[in-house]
Scaffold this motif. Structure first.
Motif, PDB file in Angstrom:
ATOM      1  N   UNK A  16       0.832  -1.184   0.000  1.00  0.00           N
ATOM      2  CA  UNK A  16       0.000   0.000   0.000  1.00  0.00           C
ATOM      3  C   UNK A  16       0.874   1.243   0.000  1.00  0.00           C
ATOM      4  N   UNK A  17       0.420   2.281   0.720  1.00  0.00           N
ATOM      5  CA  UNK A  17       1.136   3.542   0.707  1.00  0.00           C
ATOM      6  C   UNK A  17       2.436   3.480   1.467  1.00  0.00           C
ATOM      7  N   UNK A  18       3.207   4.553   1.366  1.00  0.00           N
ATOM      8  CA  UNK A  18       4.486   4.640   2.041  1.00  0.00           C
ATOM      9  C   UNK A  18       5.385   5.561   1.255  1.00  0.00           C
ATOM     10  N   UNK A  19       6.442   6.041   1.878  1.00  0.00           N
ATOM     11  CA  UNK A  19       7.352   6.939   1.198  1.00  0.00           C
ATOM     12  C   UNK A  19       8.760   6.422   1.346  1.00  0.00           C
ATOM     13  N   UNK A  39      18.438   5.231 -13.166  1.00  0.00           N
ATOM     14  CA  UNK A  39      17.973   6.361 -12.360  1.00  0.00           C
ATOM     15  C   UNK A  39      16.838   5.921 -11.452  1.00  0.00           C
ATOM     16  N   UNK A  40      16.701   6.634 -10.369  1.00  0.00           N
ATOM     17  CA  UNK A  40      15.589   6.399  -9.458  1.00  0.00           C
ATOM     18  C   UNK A  40      14.286   6.758 -10.160  1.00  0.00           C
ATOM     19  N   UNK A  41      13.259   5.923  -9.991  1.00  0.00           N
ATOM     20  CA  UNK A  41      11.951   6.193 -10.594  1.00  0.00           C
ATOM     21  C   UNK A  41      11.229   7.245  -9.766  1.00  0.00           C
ATOM     22  N   UNK A  42      11.135   8.439 -10.299  1.00  0.00           N
ATOM     23  CA  UNK A  42      10.538   9.545  -9.547  1.00  0.00           C
ATOM     24  C   UNK A  42       9.080   9.288  -9.189  1.00  0.00           C
ATOM     25  N   UNK A  43       8.399   8.478  -9.978  1.00  0.00           N
ATOM     26  CA  UNK A  43       6.988   8.199  -9.712  1.00  0.00           C
ATOM     27  C   UNK A  43       6.777   7.261  -8.535  1.00  0.00           C
ATOM     28  N   UNK A  44       7.859   6.699  -7.977  1.00  0.00           N
ATOM     29  CA  UNK A  44       7.708   5.773  -6.852  1.00  0.00           C
ATOM     30  C   UNK A  44       7.006   6.440  -5.671  1.00  0.00           C
ATOM     31  N   UNK A  45       7.298   7.719  -5.442  1.00  0.00           N
ATOM     32  CA  UNK A  45       6.730   8.408  -4.289  1.00  0.00           C
ATOM     33  C   UNK A  45       5.266   8.787  -4.486  1.00  0.00           C
ATOM     34  N   UNK A  46       4.802   8.882  -5.730  1.00  0.00           N
ATOM     35  CA  UNK A  46       3.452   9.385  -5.980  1.00  0.00           C
ATOM     36  C   UNK A  46       2.487   8.347  -6.542  1.00  0.00           C
ATOM     37  N   UNK A  47       3.000   7.357  -7.265  1.00  0.00           N
ATOM     38  CA  UNK A  47       2.125   6.378  -7.922  1.00  0.00           C
ATOM     39  C   UNK A  47       2.225   5.034  -7.205  1.00  0.00           C
ATOM     40  N   UNK A  50       1.021   1.867  -9.081  1.00  0.00           N
ATOM     41  CA  UNK A  50       1.973   1.329 -10.060  1.00  0.00           C
ATOM     42  C   UNK A  50       3.052   0.498  -9.374  1.00  0.00           C
ATOM     43  N   UNK A  51       3.555   1.000  -8.254  1.00  0.00           N
ATOM     44  CA  UNK A  51       4.553   0.244  -7.494  1.00  0.00           C
ATOM     45  C   UNK A  51       3.965  -1.087  -7.038  1.00  0.00           C
ATOM     46  N   UNK A  52       2.738  -1.031  -6.519  1.00  0.00           N
ATOM     47  CA  UNK A  52       2.068  -2.237  -6.034  1.00  0.00           C
ATOM     48  C   UNK A  52       1.900  -3.261  -7.146  1.00  0.00           C
ATOM     49  N   UNK A  80      14.015   0.574  -3.397  1.00  0.00           N
ATOM     50  CA  UNK A  80      14.084   1.647  -4.382  1.00  0.00           C
ATOM     51  C   UNK A  80      13.713   1.089  -5.746  1.00  0.00           C
ATOM     52  N   UNK A  81      12.829   1.783  -6.450  1.00  0.00           N
ATOM     53  CA  UNK A  81      12.473   1.401  -7.815  1.00  0.00           C
ATOM     54  C   UNK A  81      13.429   2.120  -8.774  1.00  0.00           C
ATOM     55  N   UNK A  82      14.048   1.338  -9.637  1.00  0.00           N
ATOM     56  CA  UNK A  82      15.067   1.833 -10.563  1.00  0.00           C
ATOM     57  C   UNK A  82      14.575   1.654 -11.994  1.00  0.00           C
ATOM     58  N   UNK A  83      14.844   2.647 -12.826  1.00  0.00           N
ATOM     59  CA  UNK A  83      14.533   2.558 -14.248  1.00  0.00           C
ATOM     60  C   UNK A  83      15.821   2.622 -15.062  1.00  0.00           C
ATOM     61  N   UNK A  84      15.812   1.948 -16.196  1.00  0.00           N
ATOM     62  CA  UNK A  84      16.953   1.986 -17.107  1.00  0.00           C
ATOM     63  C   UNK A  84      16.449   1.786 -18.526  1.00  0.00           C
ATOM     64  N   UNK A  85      17.166   2.352 -19.494  1.00  0.00           N
ATOM     65  CA  UNK A  85      16.768   2.257 -20.886  1.00  0.00           C
ATOM     66  C   UNK A  85      17.592   1.250 -21.654  1.00  0.00           C
ATOM     67  N   UNK A  86      17.263   1.015 -22.915  1.00  0.00           N
ATOM     68  CA  UNK A  86      17.991   0.046 -23.744  1.00  0.00           C
ATOM     69  C   UNK A  86      19.495   0.315 -23.727  1.00  0.00           C
TER      70      UNK A  86
END
Length: 256
Positions: A16-19, A39-47, A50-52, A80-86
């Motif tokens: 559920x929620x959390x920061x 990079x850190x996924x900036x949407x982790x704190x707000x969405x 999506x994280x769930x 920490x949710x991490x994003x990376x590209x091709x």
């Protein structure tokens, strides 16, 4: 708790929620090829939804979430949710760090590394749901392979945790969560060892595998946790020995 986790391995959840607080990613300087940093996924704190949804594909996260709401919140805060590209590099051979990862979306390639630091042949592919980056921490060694996002992947999304949070005596996690974590590691490394045993039988290593102790004491105890840690490290040592045999003798590399 029982882990219920069995996936292929490589070096290679419901919340559920959390920061969550940010976890620092430590990367060595890149080779002189094209790459961007993770990079850190900036949407982790707000969405949170999506994280769930992403973490719901990882049995370890699901188990903790199901059994203990407080531990669920703590695990989320330390993930920490991490994003990376091709083409982005996630792990480089030779690095020494304490992070492990779960691939949540995309595909990763596991590669050896040439003398000039450039990645070489593909050894293995990492698929969503798999955990990677644990072998070096169990053995106290540097990373043994380079892992990057597949060129054909639109993106890769990963969950990053600190191995030492589960391993140290003053762990912030409960005994039950730590047992689930090390059950997961033992199961996945034993699976990889069994794959190597079938693909490349080695009398000495098979004999050593039979000697890995199996815990028969009280369940859900500190003694069981200590035994699981020992099993994980002994199995990791065997897997490393199998991995370092000549490729012609071992077939596909099994790296964790």
């Amino acid at each position: 708790m029982s882990s219920g986790f069995l996936h292929r391995t490589s070096e290679q959840g419901l919340f559920g929620g959390g920061n969550p607080g940010n976890v620092r990613a430590r990367m060595r300087p890149p080779y002189t090829g094209k790459r961007r940093d993770m990079k850190h996924a900036q949407w982790q704190e707000s969405d949170h939804a999506r994280v769930e949804a992403l973490l719901s594909g990882v049995p370890f996260f699901n188990e903790v979430a199901r059994d203990d709401a407080d531990q669920r919140a703590l695990l989320l805060a330390r993930t920490e949710i991490i994003e990376a590209g091709p083409g982005d590099r996630v792990i480089r051979a030779g690095e020494v760090e304490s992070s492990l990862y779960f691939l949540l979306r995309g595909q990763l390639v596991v590669q050896g590394e040439s003398a000039d630091g450039a990645p070489s042949a593909v050894l293995y592919y990492v698929s969503p749901g798999e955990v990677f980056g644990t072998l070096s921490m169990l053995l106290g060694t540097a990373r043994s392979a380079t892992i990057r996002v597949a060129d054909a992947a639109r993106e890769a999304v990963m969950a990053k945790l600190e191995f030492t949070d589960f391993d140290r005596p003053d762990s912030p996690y409960t005994l039950a969560t730590r047992l689930a974590f090390f059950h997961m590691l033992v199961h996945q490394i034993r699976w990889a060892v069994e794959v190597q045993r079938m693909q490349a039988p080695d009398q000495e290593l098979v004999a050593a595998l039979r000697k890995v102790p199996i815990f028969t004491g009280p369940k859900d105890s500190d003694e069981e946790l200590a035994a699981l840690k020992t099993q994980a490290r002994e199995l990791a040592g065997l897997l490393y020995r199998w991995n370092t045999k000549p490729p012609s003798a071992t077939g596909n590399a099994q790296l964790t």
